[in-house]
Scaffold this active site. Structure first.
Site, mmCIF file in Angstrom:
data_model
loop_
_atom_site.group_PDB
_atom_site.id
_atom_site.type_symbol
_atom_site.label_atom_id
_atom_site.label_comp_id
_atom_site.label_asym_id
_atom_site.label_seq_id
_atom_site.Cartn_x
_atom_site.Cartn_y
_atom_site.Cartn_z
ATOM 1 N N SER A 66 0.828 -1.222 0.000
ATOM 2 C CA SER A 66 0.000 0.000 0.000
ATOM 3 C C SER A 66 0.854 1.260 0.000
ATOM 4 C CB SER A 66 -0.893 0.042 1.250
ATOM 5 O OG SER A 66 -1.829 -0.998 1.241
ATOM 6 N N ILE A 67 0.404 2.248 -0.757
ATOM 7 C CA ILE A 67 1.082 3.547 -0.749
ATOM 8 C C ILE A 67 1.103 4.087 0.685
ATOM 9 C CG2 ILE A 67 0.866 5.948 -1.533
ATOM 10 C CD1 ILE A 67 -0.272 4.804 -4.199
ATOM 11 N N TYR A 84 -10.178 4.067 -16.461
ATOM 12 C CA TYR A 84 -10.210 4.673 -15.124
ATOM 13 C C TYR A 84 -11.631 5.180 -14.802
ATOM 14 C CZ TYR A 84 -7.952 6.594 -10.967
ATOM 15 O OH TYR A 84 -7.569 6.855 -9.662
ATOM 16 N N ASP A 104 -14.336 2.885 8.967
ATOM 17 C CA ASP A 104 -14.943 2.817 7.638
ATOM 18 C C ASP A 104 -15.280 4.259 7.250
ATOM 19 O OD1 ASP A 104 -16.714 2.766 5.498
ATOM 20 O OD2 ASP A 104 -17.769 0.989 6.189
ATOM 21 N N ARG A 159 2.117 -0.937 -8.362
ATOM 22 C CA ARG A 159 1.413 -2.221 -8.249
ATOM 23 C C ARG A 159 0.979 -2.492 -6.800
ATOM 24 N NH1 ARG A 159 1.722 -5.308 -12.466
ATOM 25 N NH2 ARG A 159 3.645 -4.273 -13.096
ATOM 26 N N THR A 160 -0.247 -2.168 -6.481
ATOM 27 C CA THR A 160 -0.781 -2.392 -5.121
ATOM 28 C C THR A 160 -1.964 -3.351 -5.217
ATOM 29 O OG1 THR A 160 -2.301 -0.539 -5.353
ATOM 30 C CG2 THR A 160 -0.152 -0.037 -4.399
ATOM 31 N N LYS A 218 -11.703 11.308 -8.777
ATOM 32 C CA LYS A 218 -10.434 12.014 -8.512
ATOM 33 C C LYS A 218 -10.540 13.494 -8.892
ATOM 34 C CE LYS A 218 -7.891 8.549 -6.936
ATOM 35 N NZ LYS A 218 -7.734 8.352 -5.489
ATOM 36 N N ALA A 259 -13.944 1.638 -6.166
ATOM 37 C CA ALA A 259 -15.013 1.639 -7.184
ATOM 38 C C ALA A 259 -15.277 0.181 -7.545
ATOM 39 C CB ALA A 259 -14.587 2.418 -8.420
HETATM 40 P P1 NDP Z 1 -4.457 -0.237 -1.542
HETATM 41 O O1 NDP Z 1 -5.388 -1.288 -2.047
HETATM 42 O O2 NDP Z 1 -3.248 -0.678 -0.839
HETATM 43 O O3 NDP Z 1 -5.244 0.810 -0.634
HETATM 44 C C1 NDP Z 1 -6.592 1.142 -0.811
HETATM 45 C C2 NDP Z 1 -7.154 1.335 0.569
HETATM 46 O O4 NDP Z 1 -8.493 1.843 0.529
HETATM 47 C C3 NDP Z 1 -7.208 0.034 1.341
HETATM 48 O O5 NDP Z 1 -6.385 0.126 2.480
HETATM 49 C C4 NDP Z 1 -8.666 -0.080 1.752
HETATM 50 O O6 NDP Z 1 -8.795 -0.566 3.081
HETATM 51 C C5 NDP Z 1 -9.100 1.366 1.704
HETATM 52 N N1 NDP Z 1 -10.563 1.486 1.689
HETATM 53 C C6 NDP Z 1 -11.433 1.183 0.695
HETATM 54 N N2 NDP Z 1 -12.699 1.391 1.104
HETATM 55 C C7 NDP Z 1 -12.623 1.866 2.388
HETATM 56 C C8 NDP Z 1 -13.580 2.283 3.343
HETATM 57 N N3 NDP Z 1 -14.907 2.286 3.078
HETATM 58 N N4 NDP Z 1 -13.147 2.716 4.562
HETATM 59 C C9 NDP Z 1 -11.834 2.739 4.846
HETATM 60 N N5 NDP Z 1 -10.861 2.359 3.985
HETATM 61 C C10 NDP Z 1 -11.265 1.929 2.770
HETATM 62 O O7 NDP Z 1 -4.083 0.619 -2.853
HETATM 63 P P2 NDP Z 1 -3.215 1.924 -3.111
HETATM 64 O O8 NDP Z 1 -2.207 2.093 -2.057
HETATM 65 O O9 NDP Z 1 -2.829 1.832 -4.519
HETATM 66 O O10 NDP Z 1 -4.318 3.091 -2.996
HETATM 67 C C11 NDP Z 1 -4.208 4.198 -2.155
HETATM 68 C C12 NDP Z 1 -4.647 5.471 -2.879
HETATM 69 O O11 NDP Z 1 -3.723 5.734 -3.923
HETATM 70 C C13 NDP Z 1 -6.008 5.409 -3.535
HETATM 71 O O12 NDP Z 1 -6.655 6.660 -3.345
HETATM 72 C C14 NDP Z 1 -5.686 5.236 -4.999
HETATM 73 O O13 NDP Z 1 -6.716 5.709 -5.840
HETATM 74 C C15 NDP Z 1 -4.458 6.092 -5.070
HETATM 75 N N6 NDP Z 1 -3.602 5.900 -6.259
HETATM 76 C C16 NDP Z 1 -3.031 4.689 -6.514
HETATM 77 C C17 NDP Z 1 -2.223 4.505 -7.623
HETATM 78 C C18 NDP Z 1 -1.617 3.185 -7.924
HETATM 79 O O14 NDP Z 1 -1.109 3.015 -9.043
HETATM 80 N N7 NDP Z 1 -1.606 2.225 -7.011
HETATM 81 C C19 NDP Z 1 -1.938 5.622 -8.545
HETATM 82 C C20 NDP Z 1 -2.563 6.862 -8.162
HETATM 83 C C21 NDP Z 1 -3.378 6.988 -7.071
HETATM 84 P P3 NDP Z 1 -9.738 -1.830 3.478
HETATM 85 O O15 NDP Z 1 -9.479 -2.911 2.460
HETATM 86 O O16 NDP Z 1 -9.265 -2.127 4.867
HETATM 87 O O17 NDP Z 1 -11.136 -1.286 3.414
HETATM 88 C C1 N5H Z 2 -5.853 3.392 -15.677
HETATM 89 C C2 N5H Z 2 -5.678 2.619 -14.638
HETATM 90 C C3 N5H Z 2 -6.060 1.169 -14.632
HETATM 91 C C4 N5H Z 2 -7.600 0.966 -14.579
HETATM 92 C C5 N5H Z 2 -8.305 1.511 -13.379
HETATM 93 C C6 N5H Z 2 -8.005 1.257 -12.108
HETATM 94 C C7 N5H Z 2 -8.605 1.901 -10.963
HETATM 95 C C8 N5H Z 2 -8.255 1.641 -9.710
HETATM 96 C C9 N5H Z 2 -8.753 2.367 -8.512
HETATM 97 C C10 N5H Z 2 -9.687 1.637 -7.563
HETATM 98 C C11 N5H Z 2 -9.448 2.212 -6.184
HETATM 99 C C12 N5H Z 2 -9.509 0.131 -7.559
HETATM 100 C C13 N5H Z 2 -10.622 -0.627 -6.869
HETATM 101 O O1 N5H Z 2 -11.513 -0.048 -6.263
HETATM 102 C C14 N5H Z 2 -10.533 -2.123 -6.933
HETATM 103 C C15 N5H Z 2 -11.740 -2.829 -6.313
HETATM 104 O O2 N5H Z 2 -12.841 -2.801 -7.187
HETATM 105 C C16 N5H Z 2 -11.378 -4.324 -6.058
HETATM 106 N N1 N5H Z 2 -10.288 -4.453 -5.074
HETATM 107 C C17 N5H Z 2 -10.518 -4.578 -3.747
HETATM 108 O O3 N5H Z 2 -11.636 -4.588 -3.256
HETATM 109 C C18 N5H Z 2 -9.275 -4.668 -2.856
HETATM 110 C C19 N5H Z 2 -9.292 -6.013 -2.163
HETATM 111 C C20 N5H Z 2 -9.298 -3.476 -1.882
HETATM 112 C C21 N5H Z 2 -8.132 -3.467 -0.923
HETATM 113 O O4 N5H Z 2 -9.213 -2.316 -2.705
HETATM 114 C C22 N5H Z 2 -9.811 -1.149 -2.287
HETATM 115 N N2 N5H Z 2 -9.632 -0.125 -3.119
HETATM 116 O O5 N5H Z 2 -10.444 -1.076 -1.263
HETATM 117 C C23 N5H Z 2 -5.161 3.197 -13.345
HETATM 118 C C24 N5H Z 2 -3.843 2.656 -12.870
HETATM 119 C C25 N5H Z 2 -2.784 2.790 -13.942
HETATM 120 C C26 N5H Z 2 -3.385 3.439 -11.606
HETATM 121 C C27 N5H Z 2 -4.229 3.152 -10.374
HETATM 122 C C28 N5H Z 2 -4.291 1.751 -9.888
HETATM 123 C C29 N5H Z 2 -4.865 4.195 -9.788
HETATM 124 C C30 N5H Z 2 -5.642 4.159 -8.520
HETATM 125 O O6 N5H Z 2 -6.388 5.119 -8.260
HETATM 126 O O7 N5H Z 2 -5.501 3.218 -7.712
#
Ligand code: NDP
Ligand code: N5H
Length: 258
Positions: A20-21, A159, A68, A196-197, A166, A99
């Site tokens: 996770s970031i 996206y 939450d 890659r998360t 966003k 989403a």
């Molecule tokens: P992670 O999956 O590691 O983190 C996403 C987090 O969102 C999880 O810890 C999840 O926690 C939390 N979350 C989702 N729903 C809820 C909720 N209802 N209440 C509390 N927490 C919630 O992914 P990233 O580190 O990639 O994502 C972190 C941020 O970075 C996001 O905003 C993402 O859009 C943004 N981002 C990521 C990029 C990427 O390439 N990875 C690029 C640009 C932006 P839980 O499962 O415990 O609910």
């Molecule tokens: C252009 C891209 C690739 C396509 C779009 C990706 C969007 C990702 C964002 C959201 C947050 C992903 C998401 O909600 C996944 C869930 O439907 C399913 N996953 C889960 O439920 C896991 C288990 C939990 C931990 O995840 C969450 N979010 O709670 C964008 C990429 C190049 C960059 C990117 C990945 C952006 C971003 O915003 O994360």
């Protein structure tokens, strides 16, 4: 001016696992001496956070609380606990988004009302709810950051609904910065390149987008959570005292090219 955050208290929201970031940000805050309040949504995340904390020296200074972000009562309770245990808060890292997977592919025009509102609720509105709850605890000023993505500024394939969330998140950053500036609280976003998360795993086309960064971004290299954490530390520290309402791109410069 210094980078030490000793005796400072930071909330880190959004650690799901070691990739996770938010975990990168937490490691940087920990190294700078800060005390961290981790918040999580799902129990599985708490287990992972507890395990990750075992790997840090002096992790007993940190706290782990469930929150939450769609639940106002949970937000109130979380910040009441923080007030009771720590009194003052200096910063918040909001690193939370969600989403429905079906709406992260195909045409945006097919987004359902429910899916649209869900993405906005978790990924955008939550920042405002958290900022409102954090404000009274930031009696010595503060710094709030959130994580955005380029898809909020322009169309990025797949996206979709998250891009609109966003865009709303980045606009919220400006309005929150304007409201909270009078209390010495800064609000900024980091627009991160692909990392890659767990969230990124399984979404369509992640690999394609990530490869383009390596090939075409000015720095021709991918982005790591440590890159984001360095900029987060800057935004949390005295090195950025006049920066607010900003979106800082940590993306190897990709946003500058066509
Ligand atoms: P992670 O999956 O590691 O983190 C996403 C987090 O969102 C999880 O810890 C999840 O926690 C939390 N979350 C989702 N729903 C809820 C909720 N209802 N209440 C509390 N927490 C919630 O992914 P990233 O580190 O990639 O994502 C972190 C941020 O970075 C996001 O905003 C993402 O859009 C943004 N981002 C990521 C990029 C990427 O390439 N990875 C690029 C640009 C932006 P839980 O499962 O415990 O609910
Ligand atoms: C252009 C891209 C690739 C396509 C779009 C990706 C969007 C990702 C964002 C959201 C947050 C992903 C998401 O909600 C996944 C869930 O439907 C399913 N996953 C889960 O439920 C896991 C288990 C939990 C931990 O995840 C969450 N979010 O709670 C964008 C990429 C190049 C960059 C990117 C990945 C952006 C971003 O915003 O994360």
């Amino acid at each position: 001016m210094n980078l030490s955050l000793e005796n400072k208290h930071f909330v880190v929201m959004g650690v799901a696992n070691k990739r996770s970031i938010a975990w990168g940000i937490a490691e940087a805050l920990h190294s700078a001496g800060a005390r961290i309040i981790f918040t999580y949504g799902k129990e599985r995340s708490k287990k992972n956070i507890d395990k990750l904390l075992e790997g840090l020296d002096d992790a007993s200074r940190h706290l782990v609380l469930q929150c939450d972000v769609t639940d106002d009562a949970a937000i109130d309770e979380t910040f009441a606990t923080i007030k009771e245990k720590l009194g003052v808060l200096h910063g918040v890292a909001h690193s939370v988004a969600f989403a429905n997977k079906e709406e992260l592919e195909g045409e945006f025009v097919n987004t359902s009302r429910e899916g649209f509102l869900l993405a906005q609720n978790i990924s955008s509105y939550s920042l405002t709810a958290i900022a409102r709850a954090a404000r009274p605890l930031m009696t010595e000023g503060g710094s709030i950051i959130t994580i955005s993505y380029l898809g909020g500024e322009r169309v990025v394939k797949n996206y979709n609904v998250m891009g609109v969330a966003k865009a709303s998140l980045e606009a919220s950053v400006m309005y929150l910065a304007n409201d909270l500036g009078q209390d010495g609280i800064r609000v900024n976003a980091i627009s991160a390149g692909p990392i890659r998360t767990l969230s990124a795993k399984g979404v369509s086309d992640f690999n394609t987008v990530a490869k383009v960064i390596e090939e075409r971004a000015p720095l021709r290299r991918s982005i790591t959570k440590e890159d984001v954490a360095g900029s987060a530390l800057f935004l949390f520290s005295d090195l950025s005292t006049a920066v607010t309402g900003e979106v800082l791109h940590v993306d190897s410069g990709y946003h500058t090219i066509g």
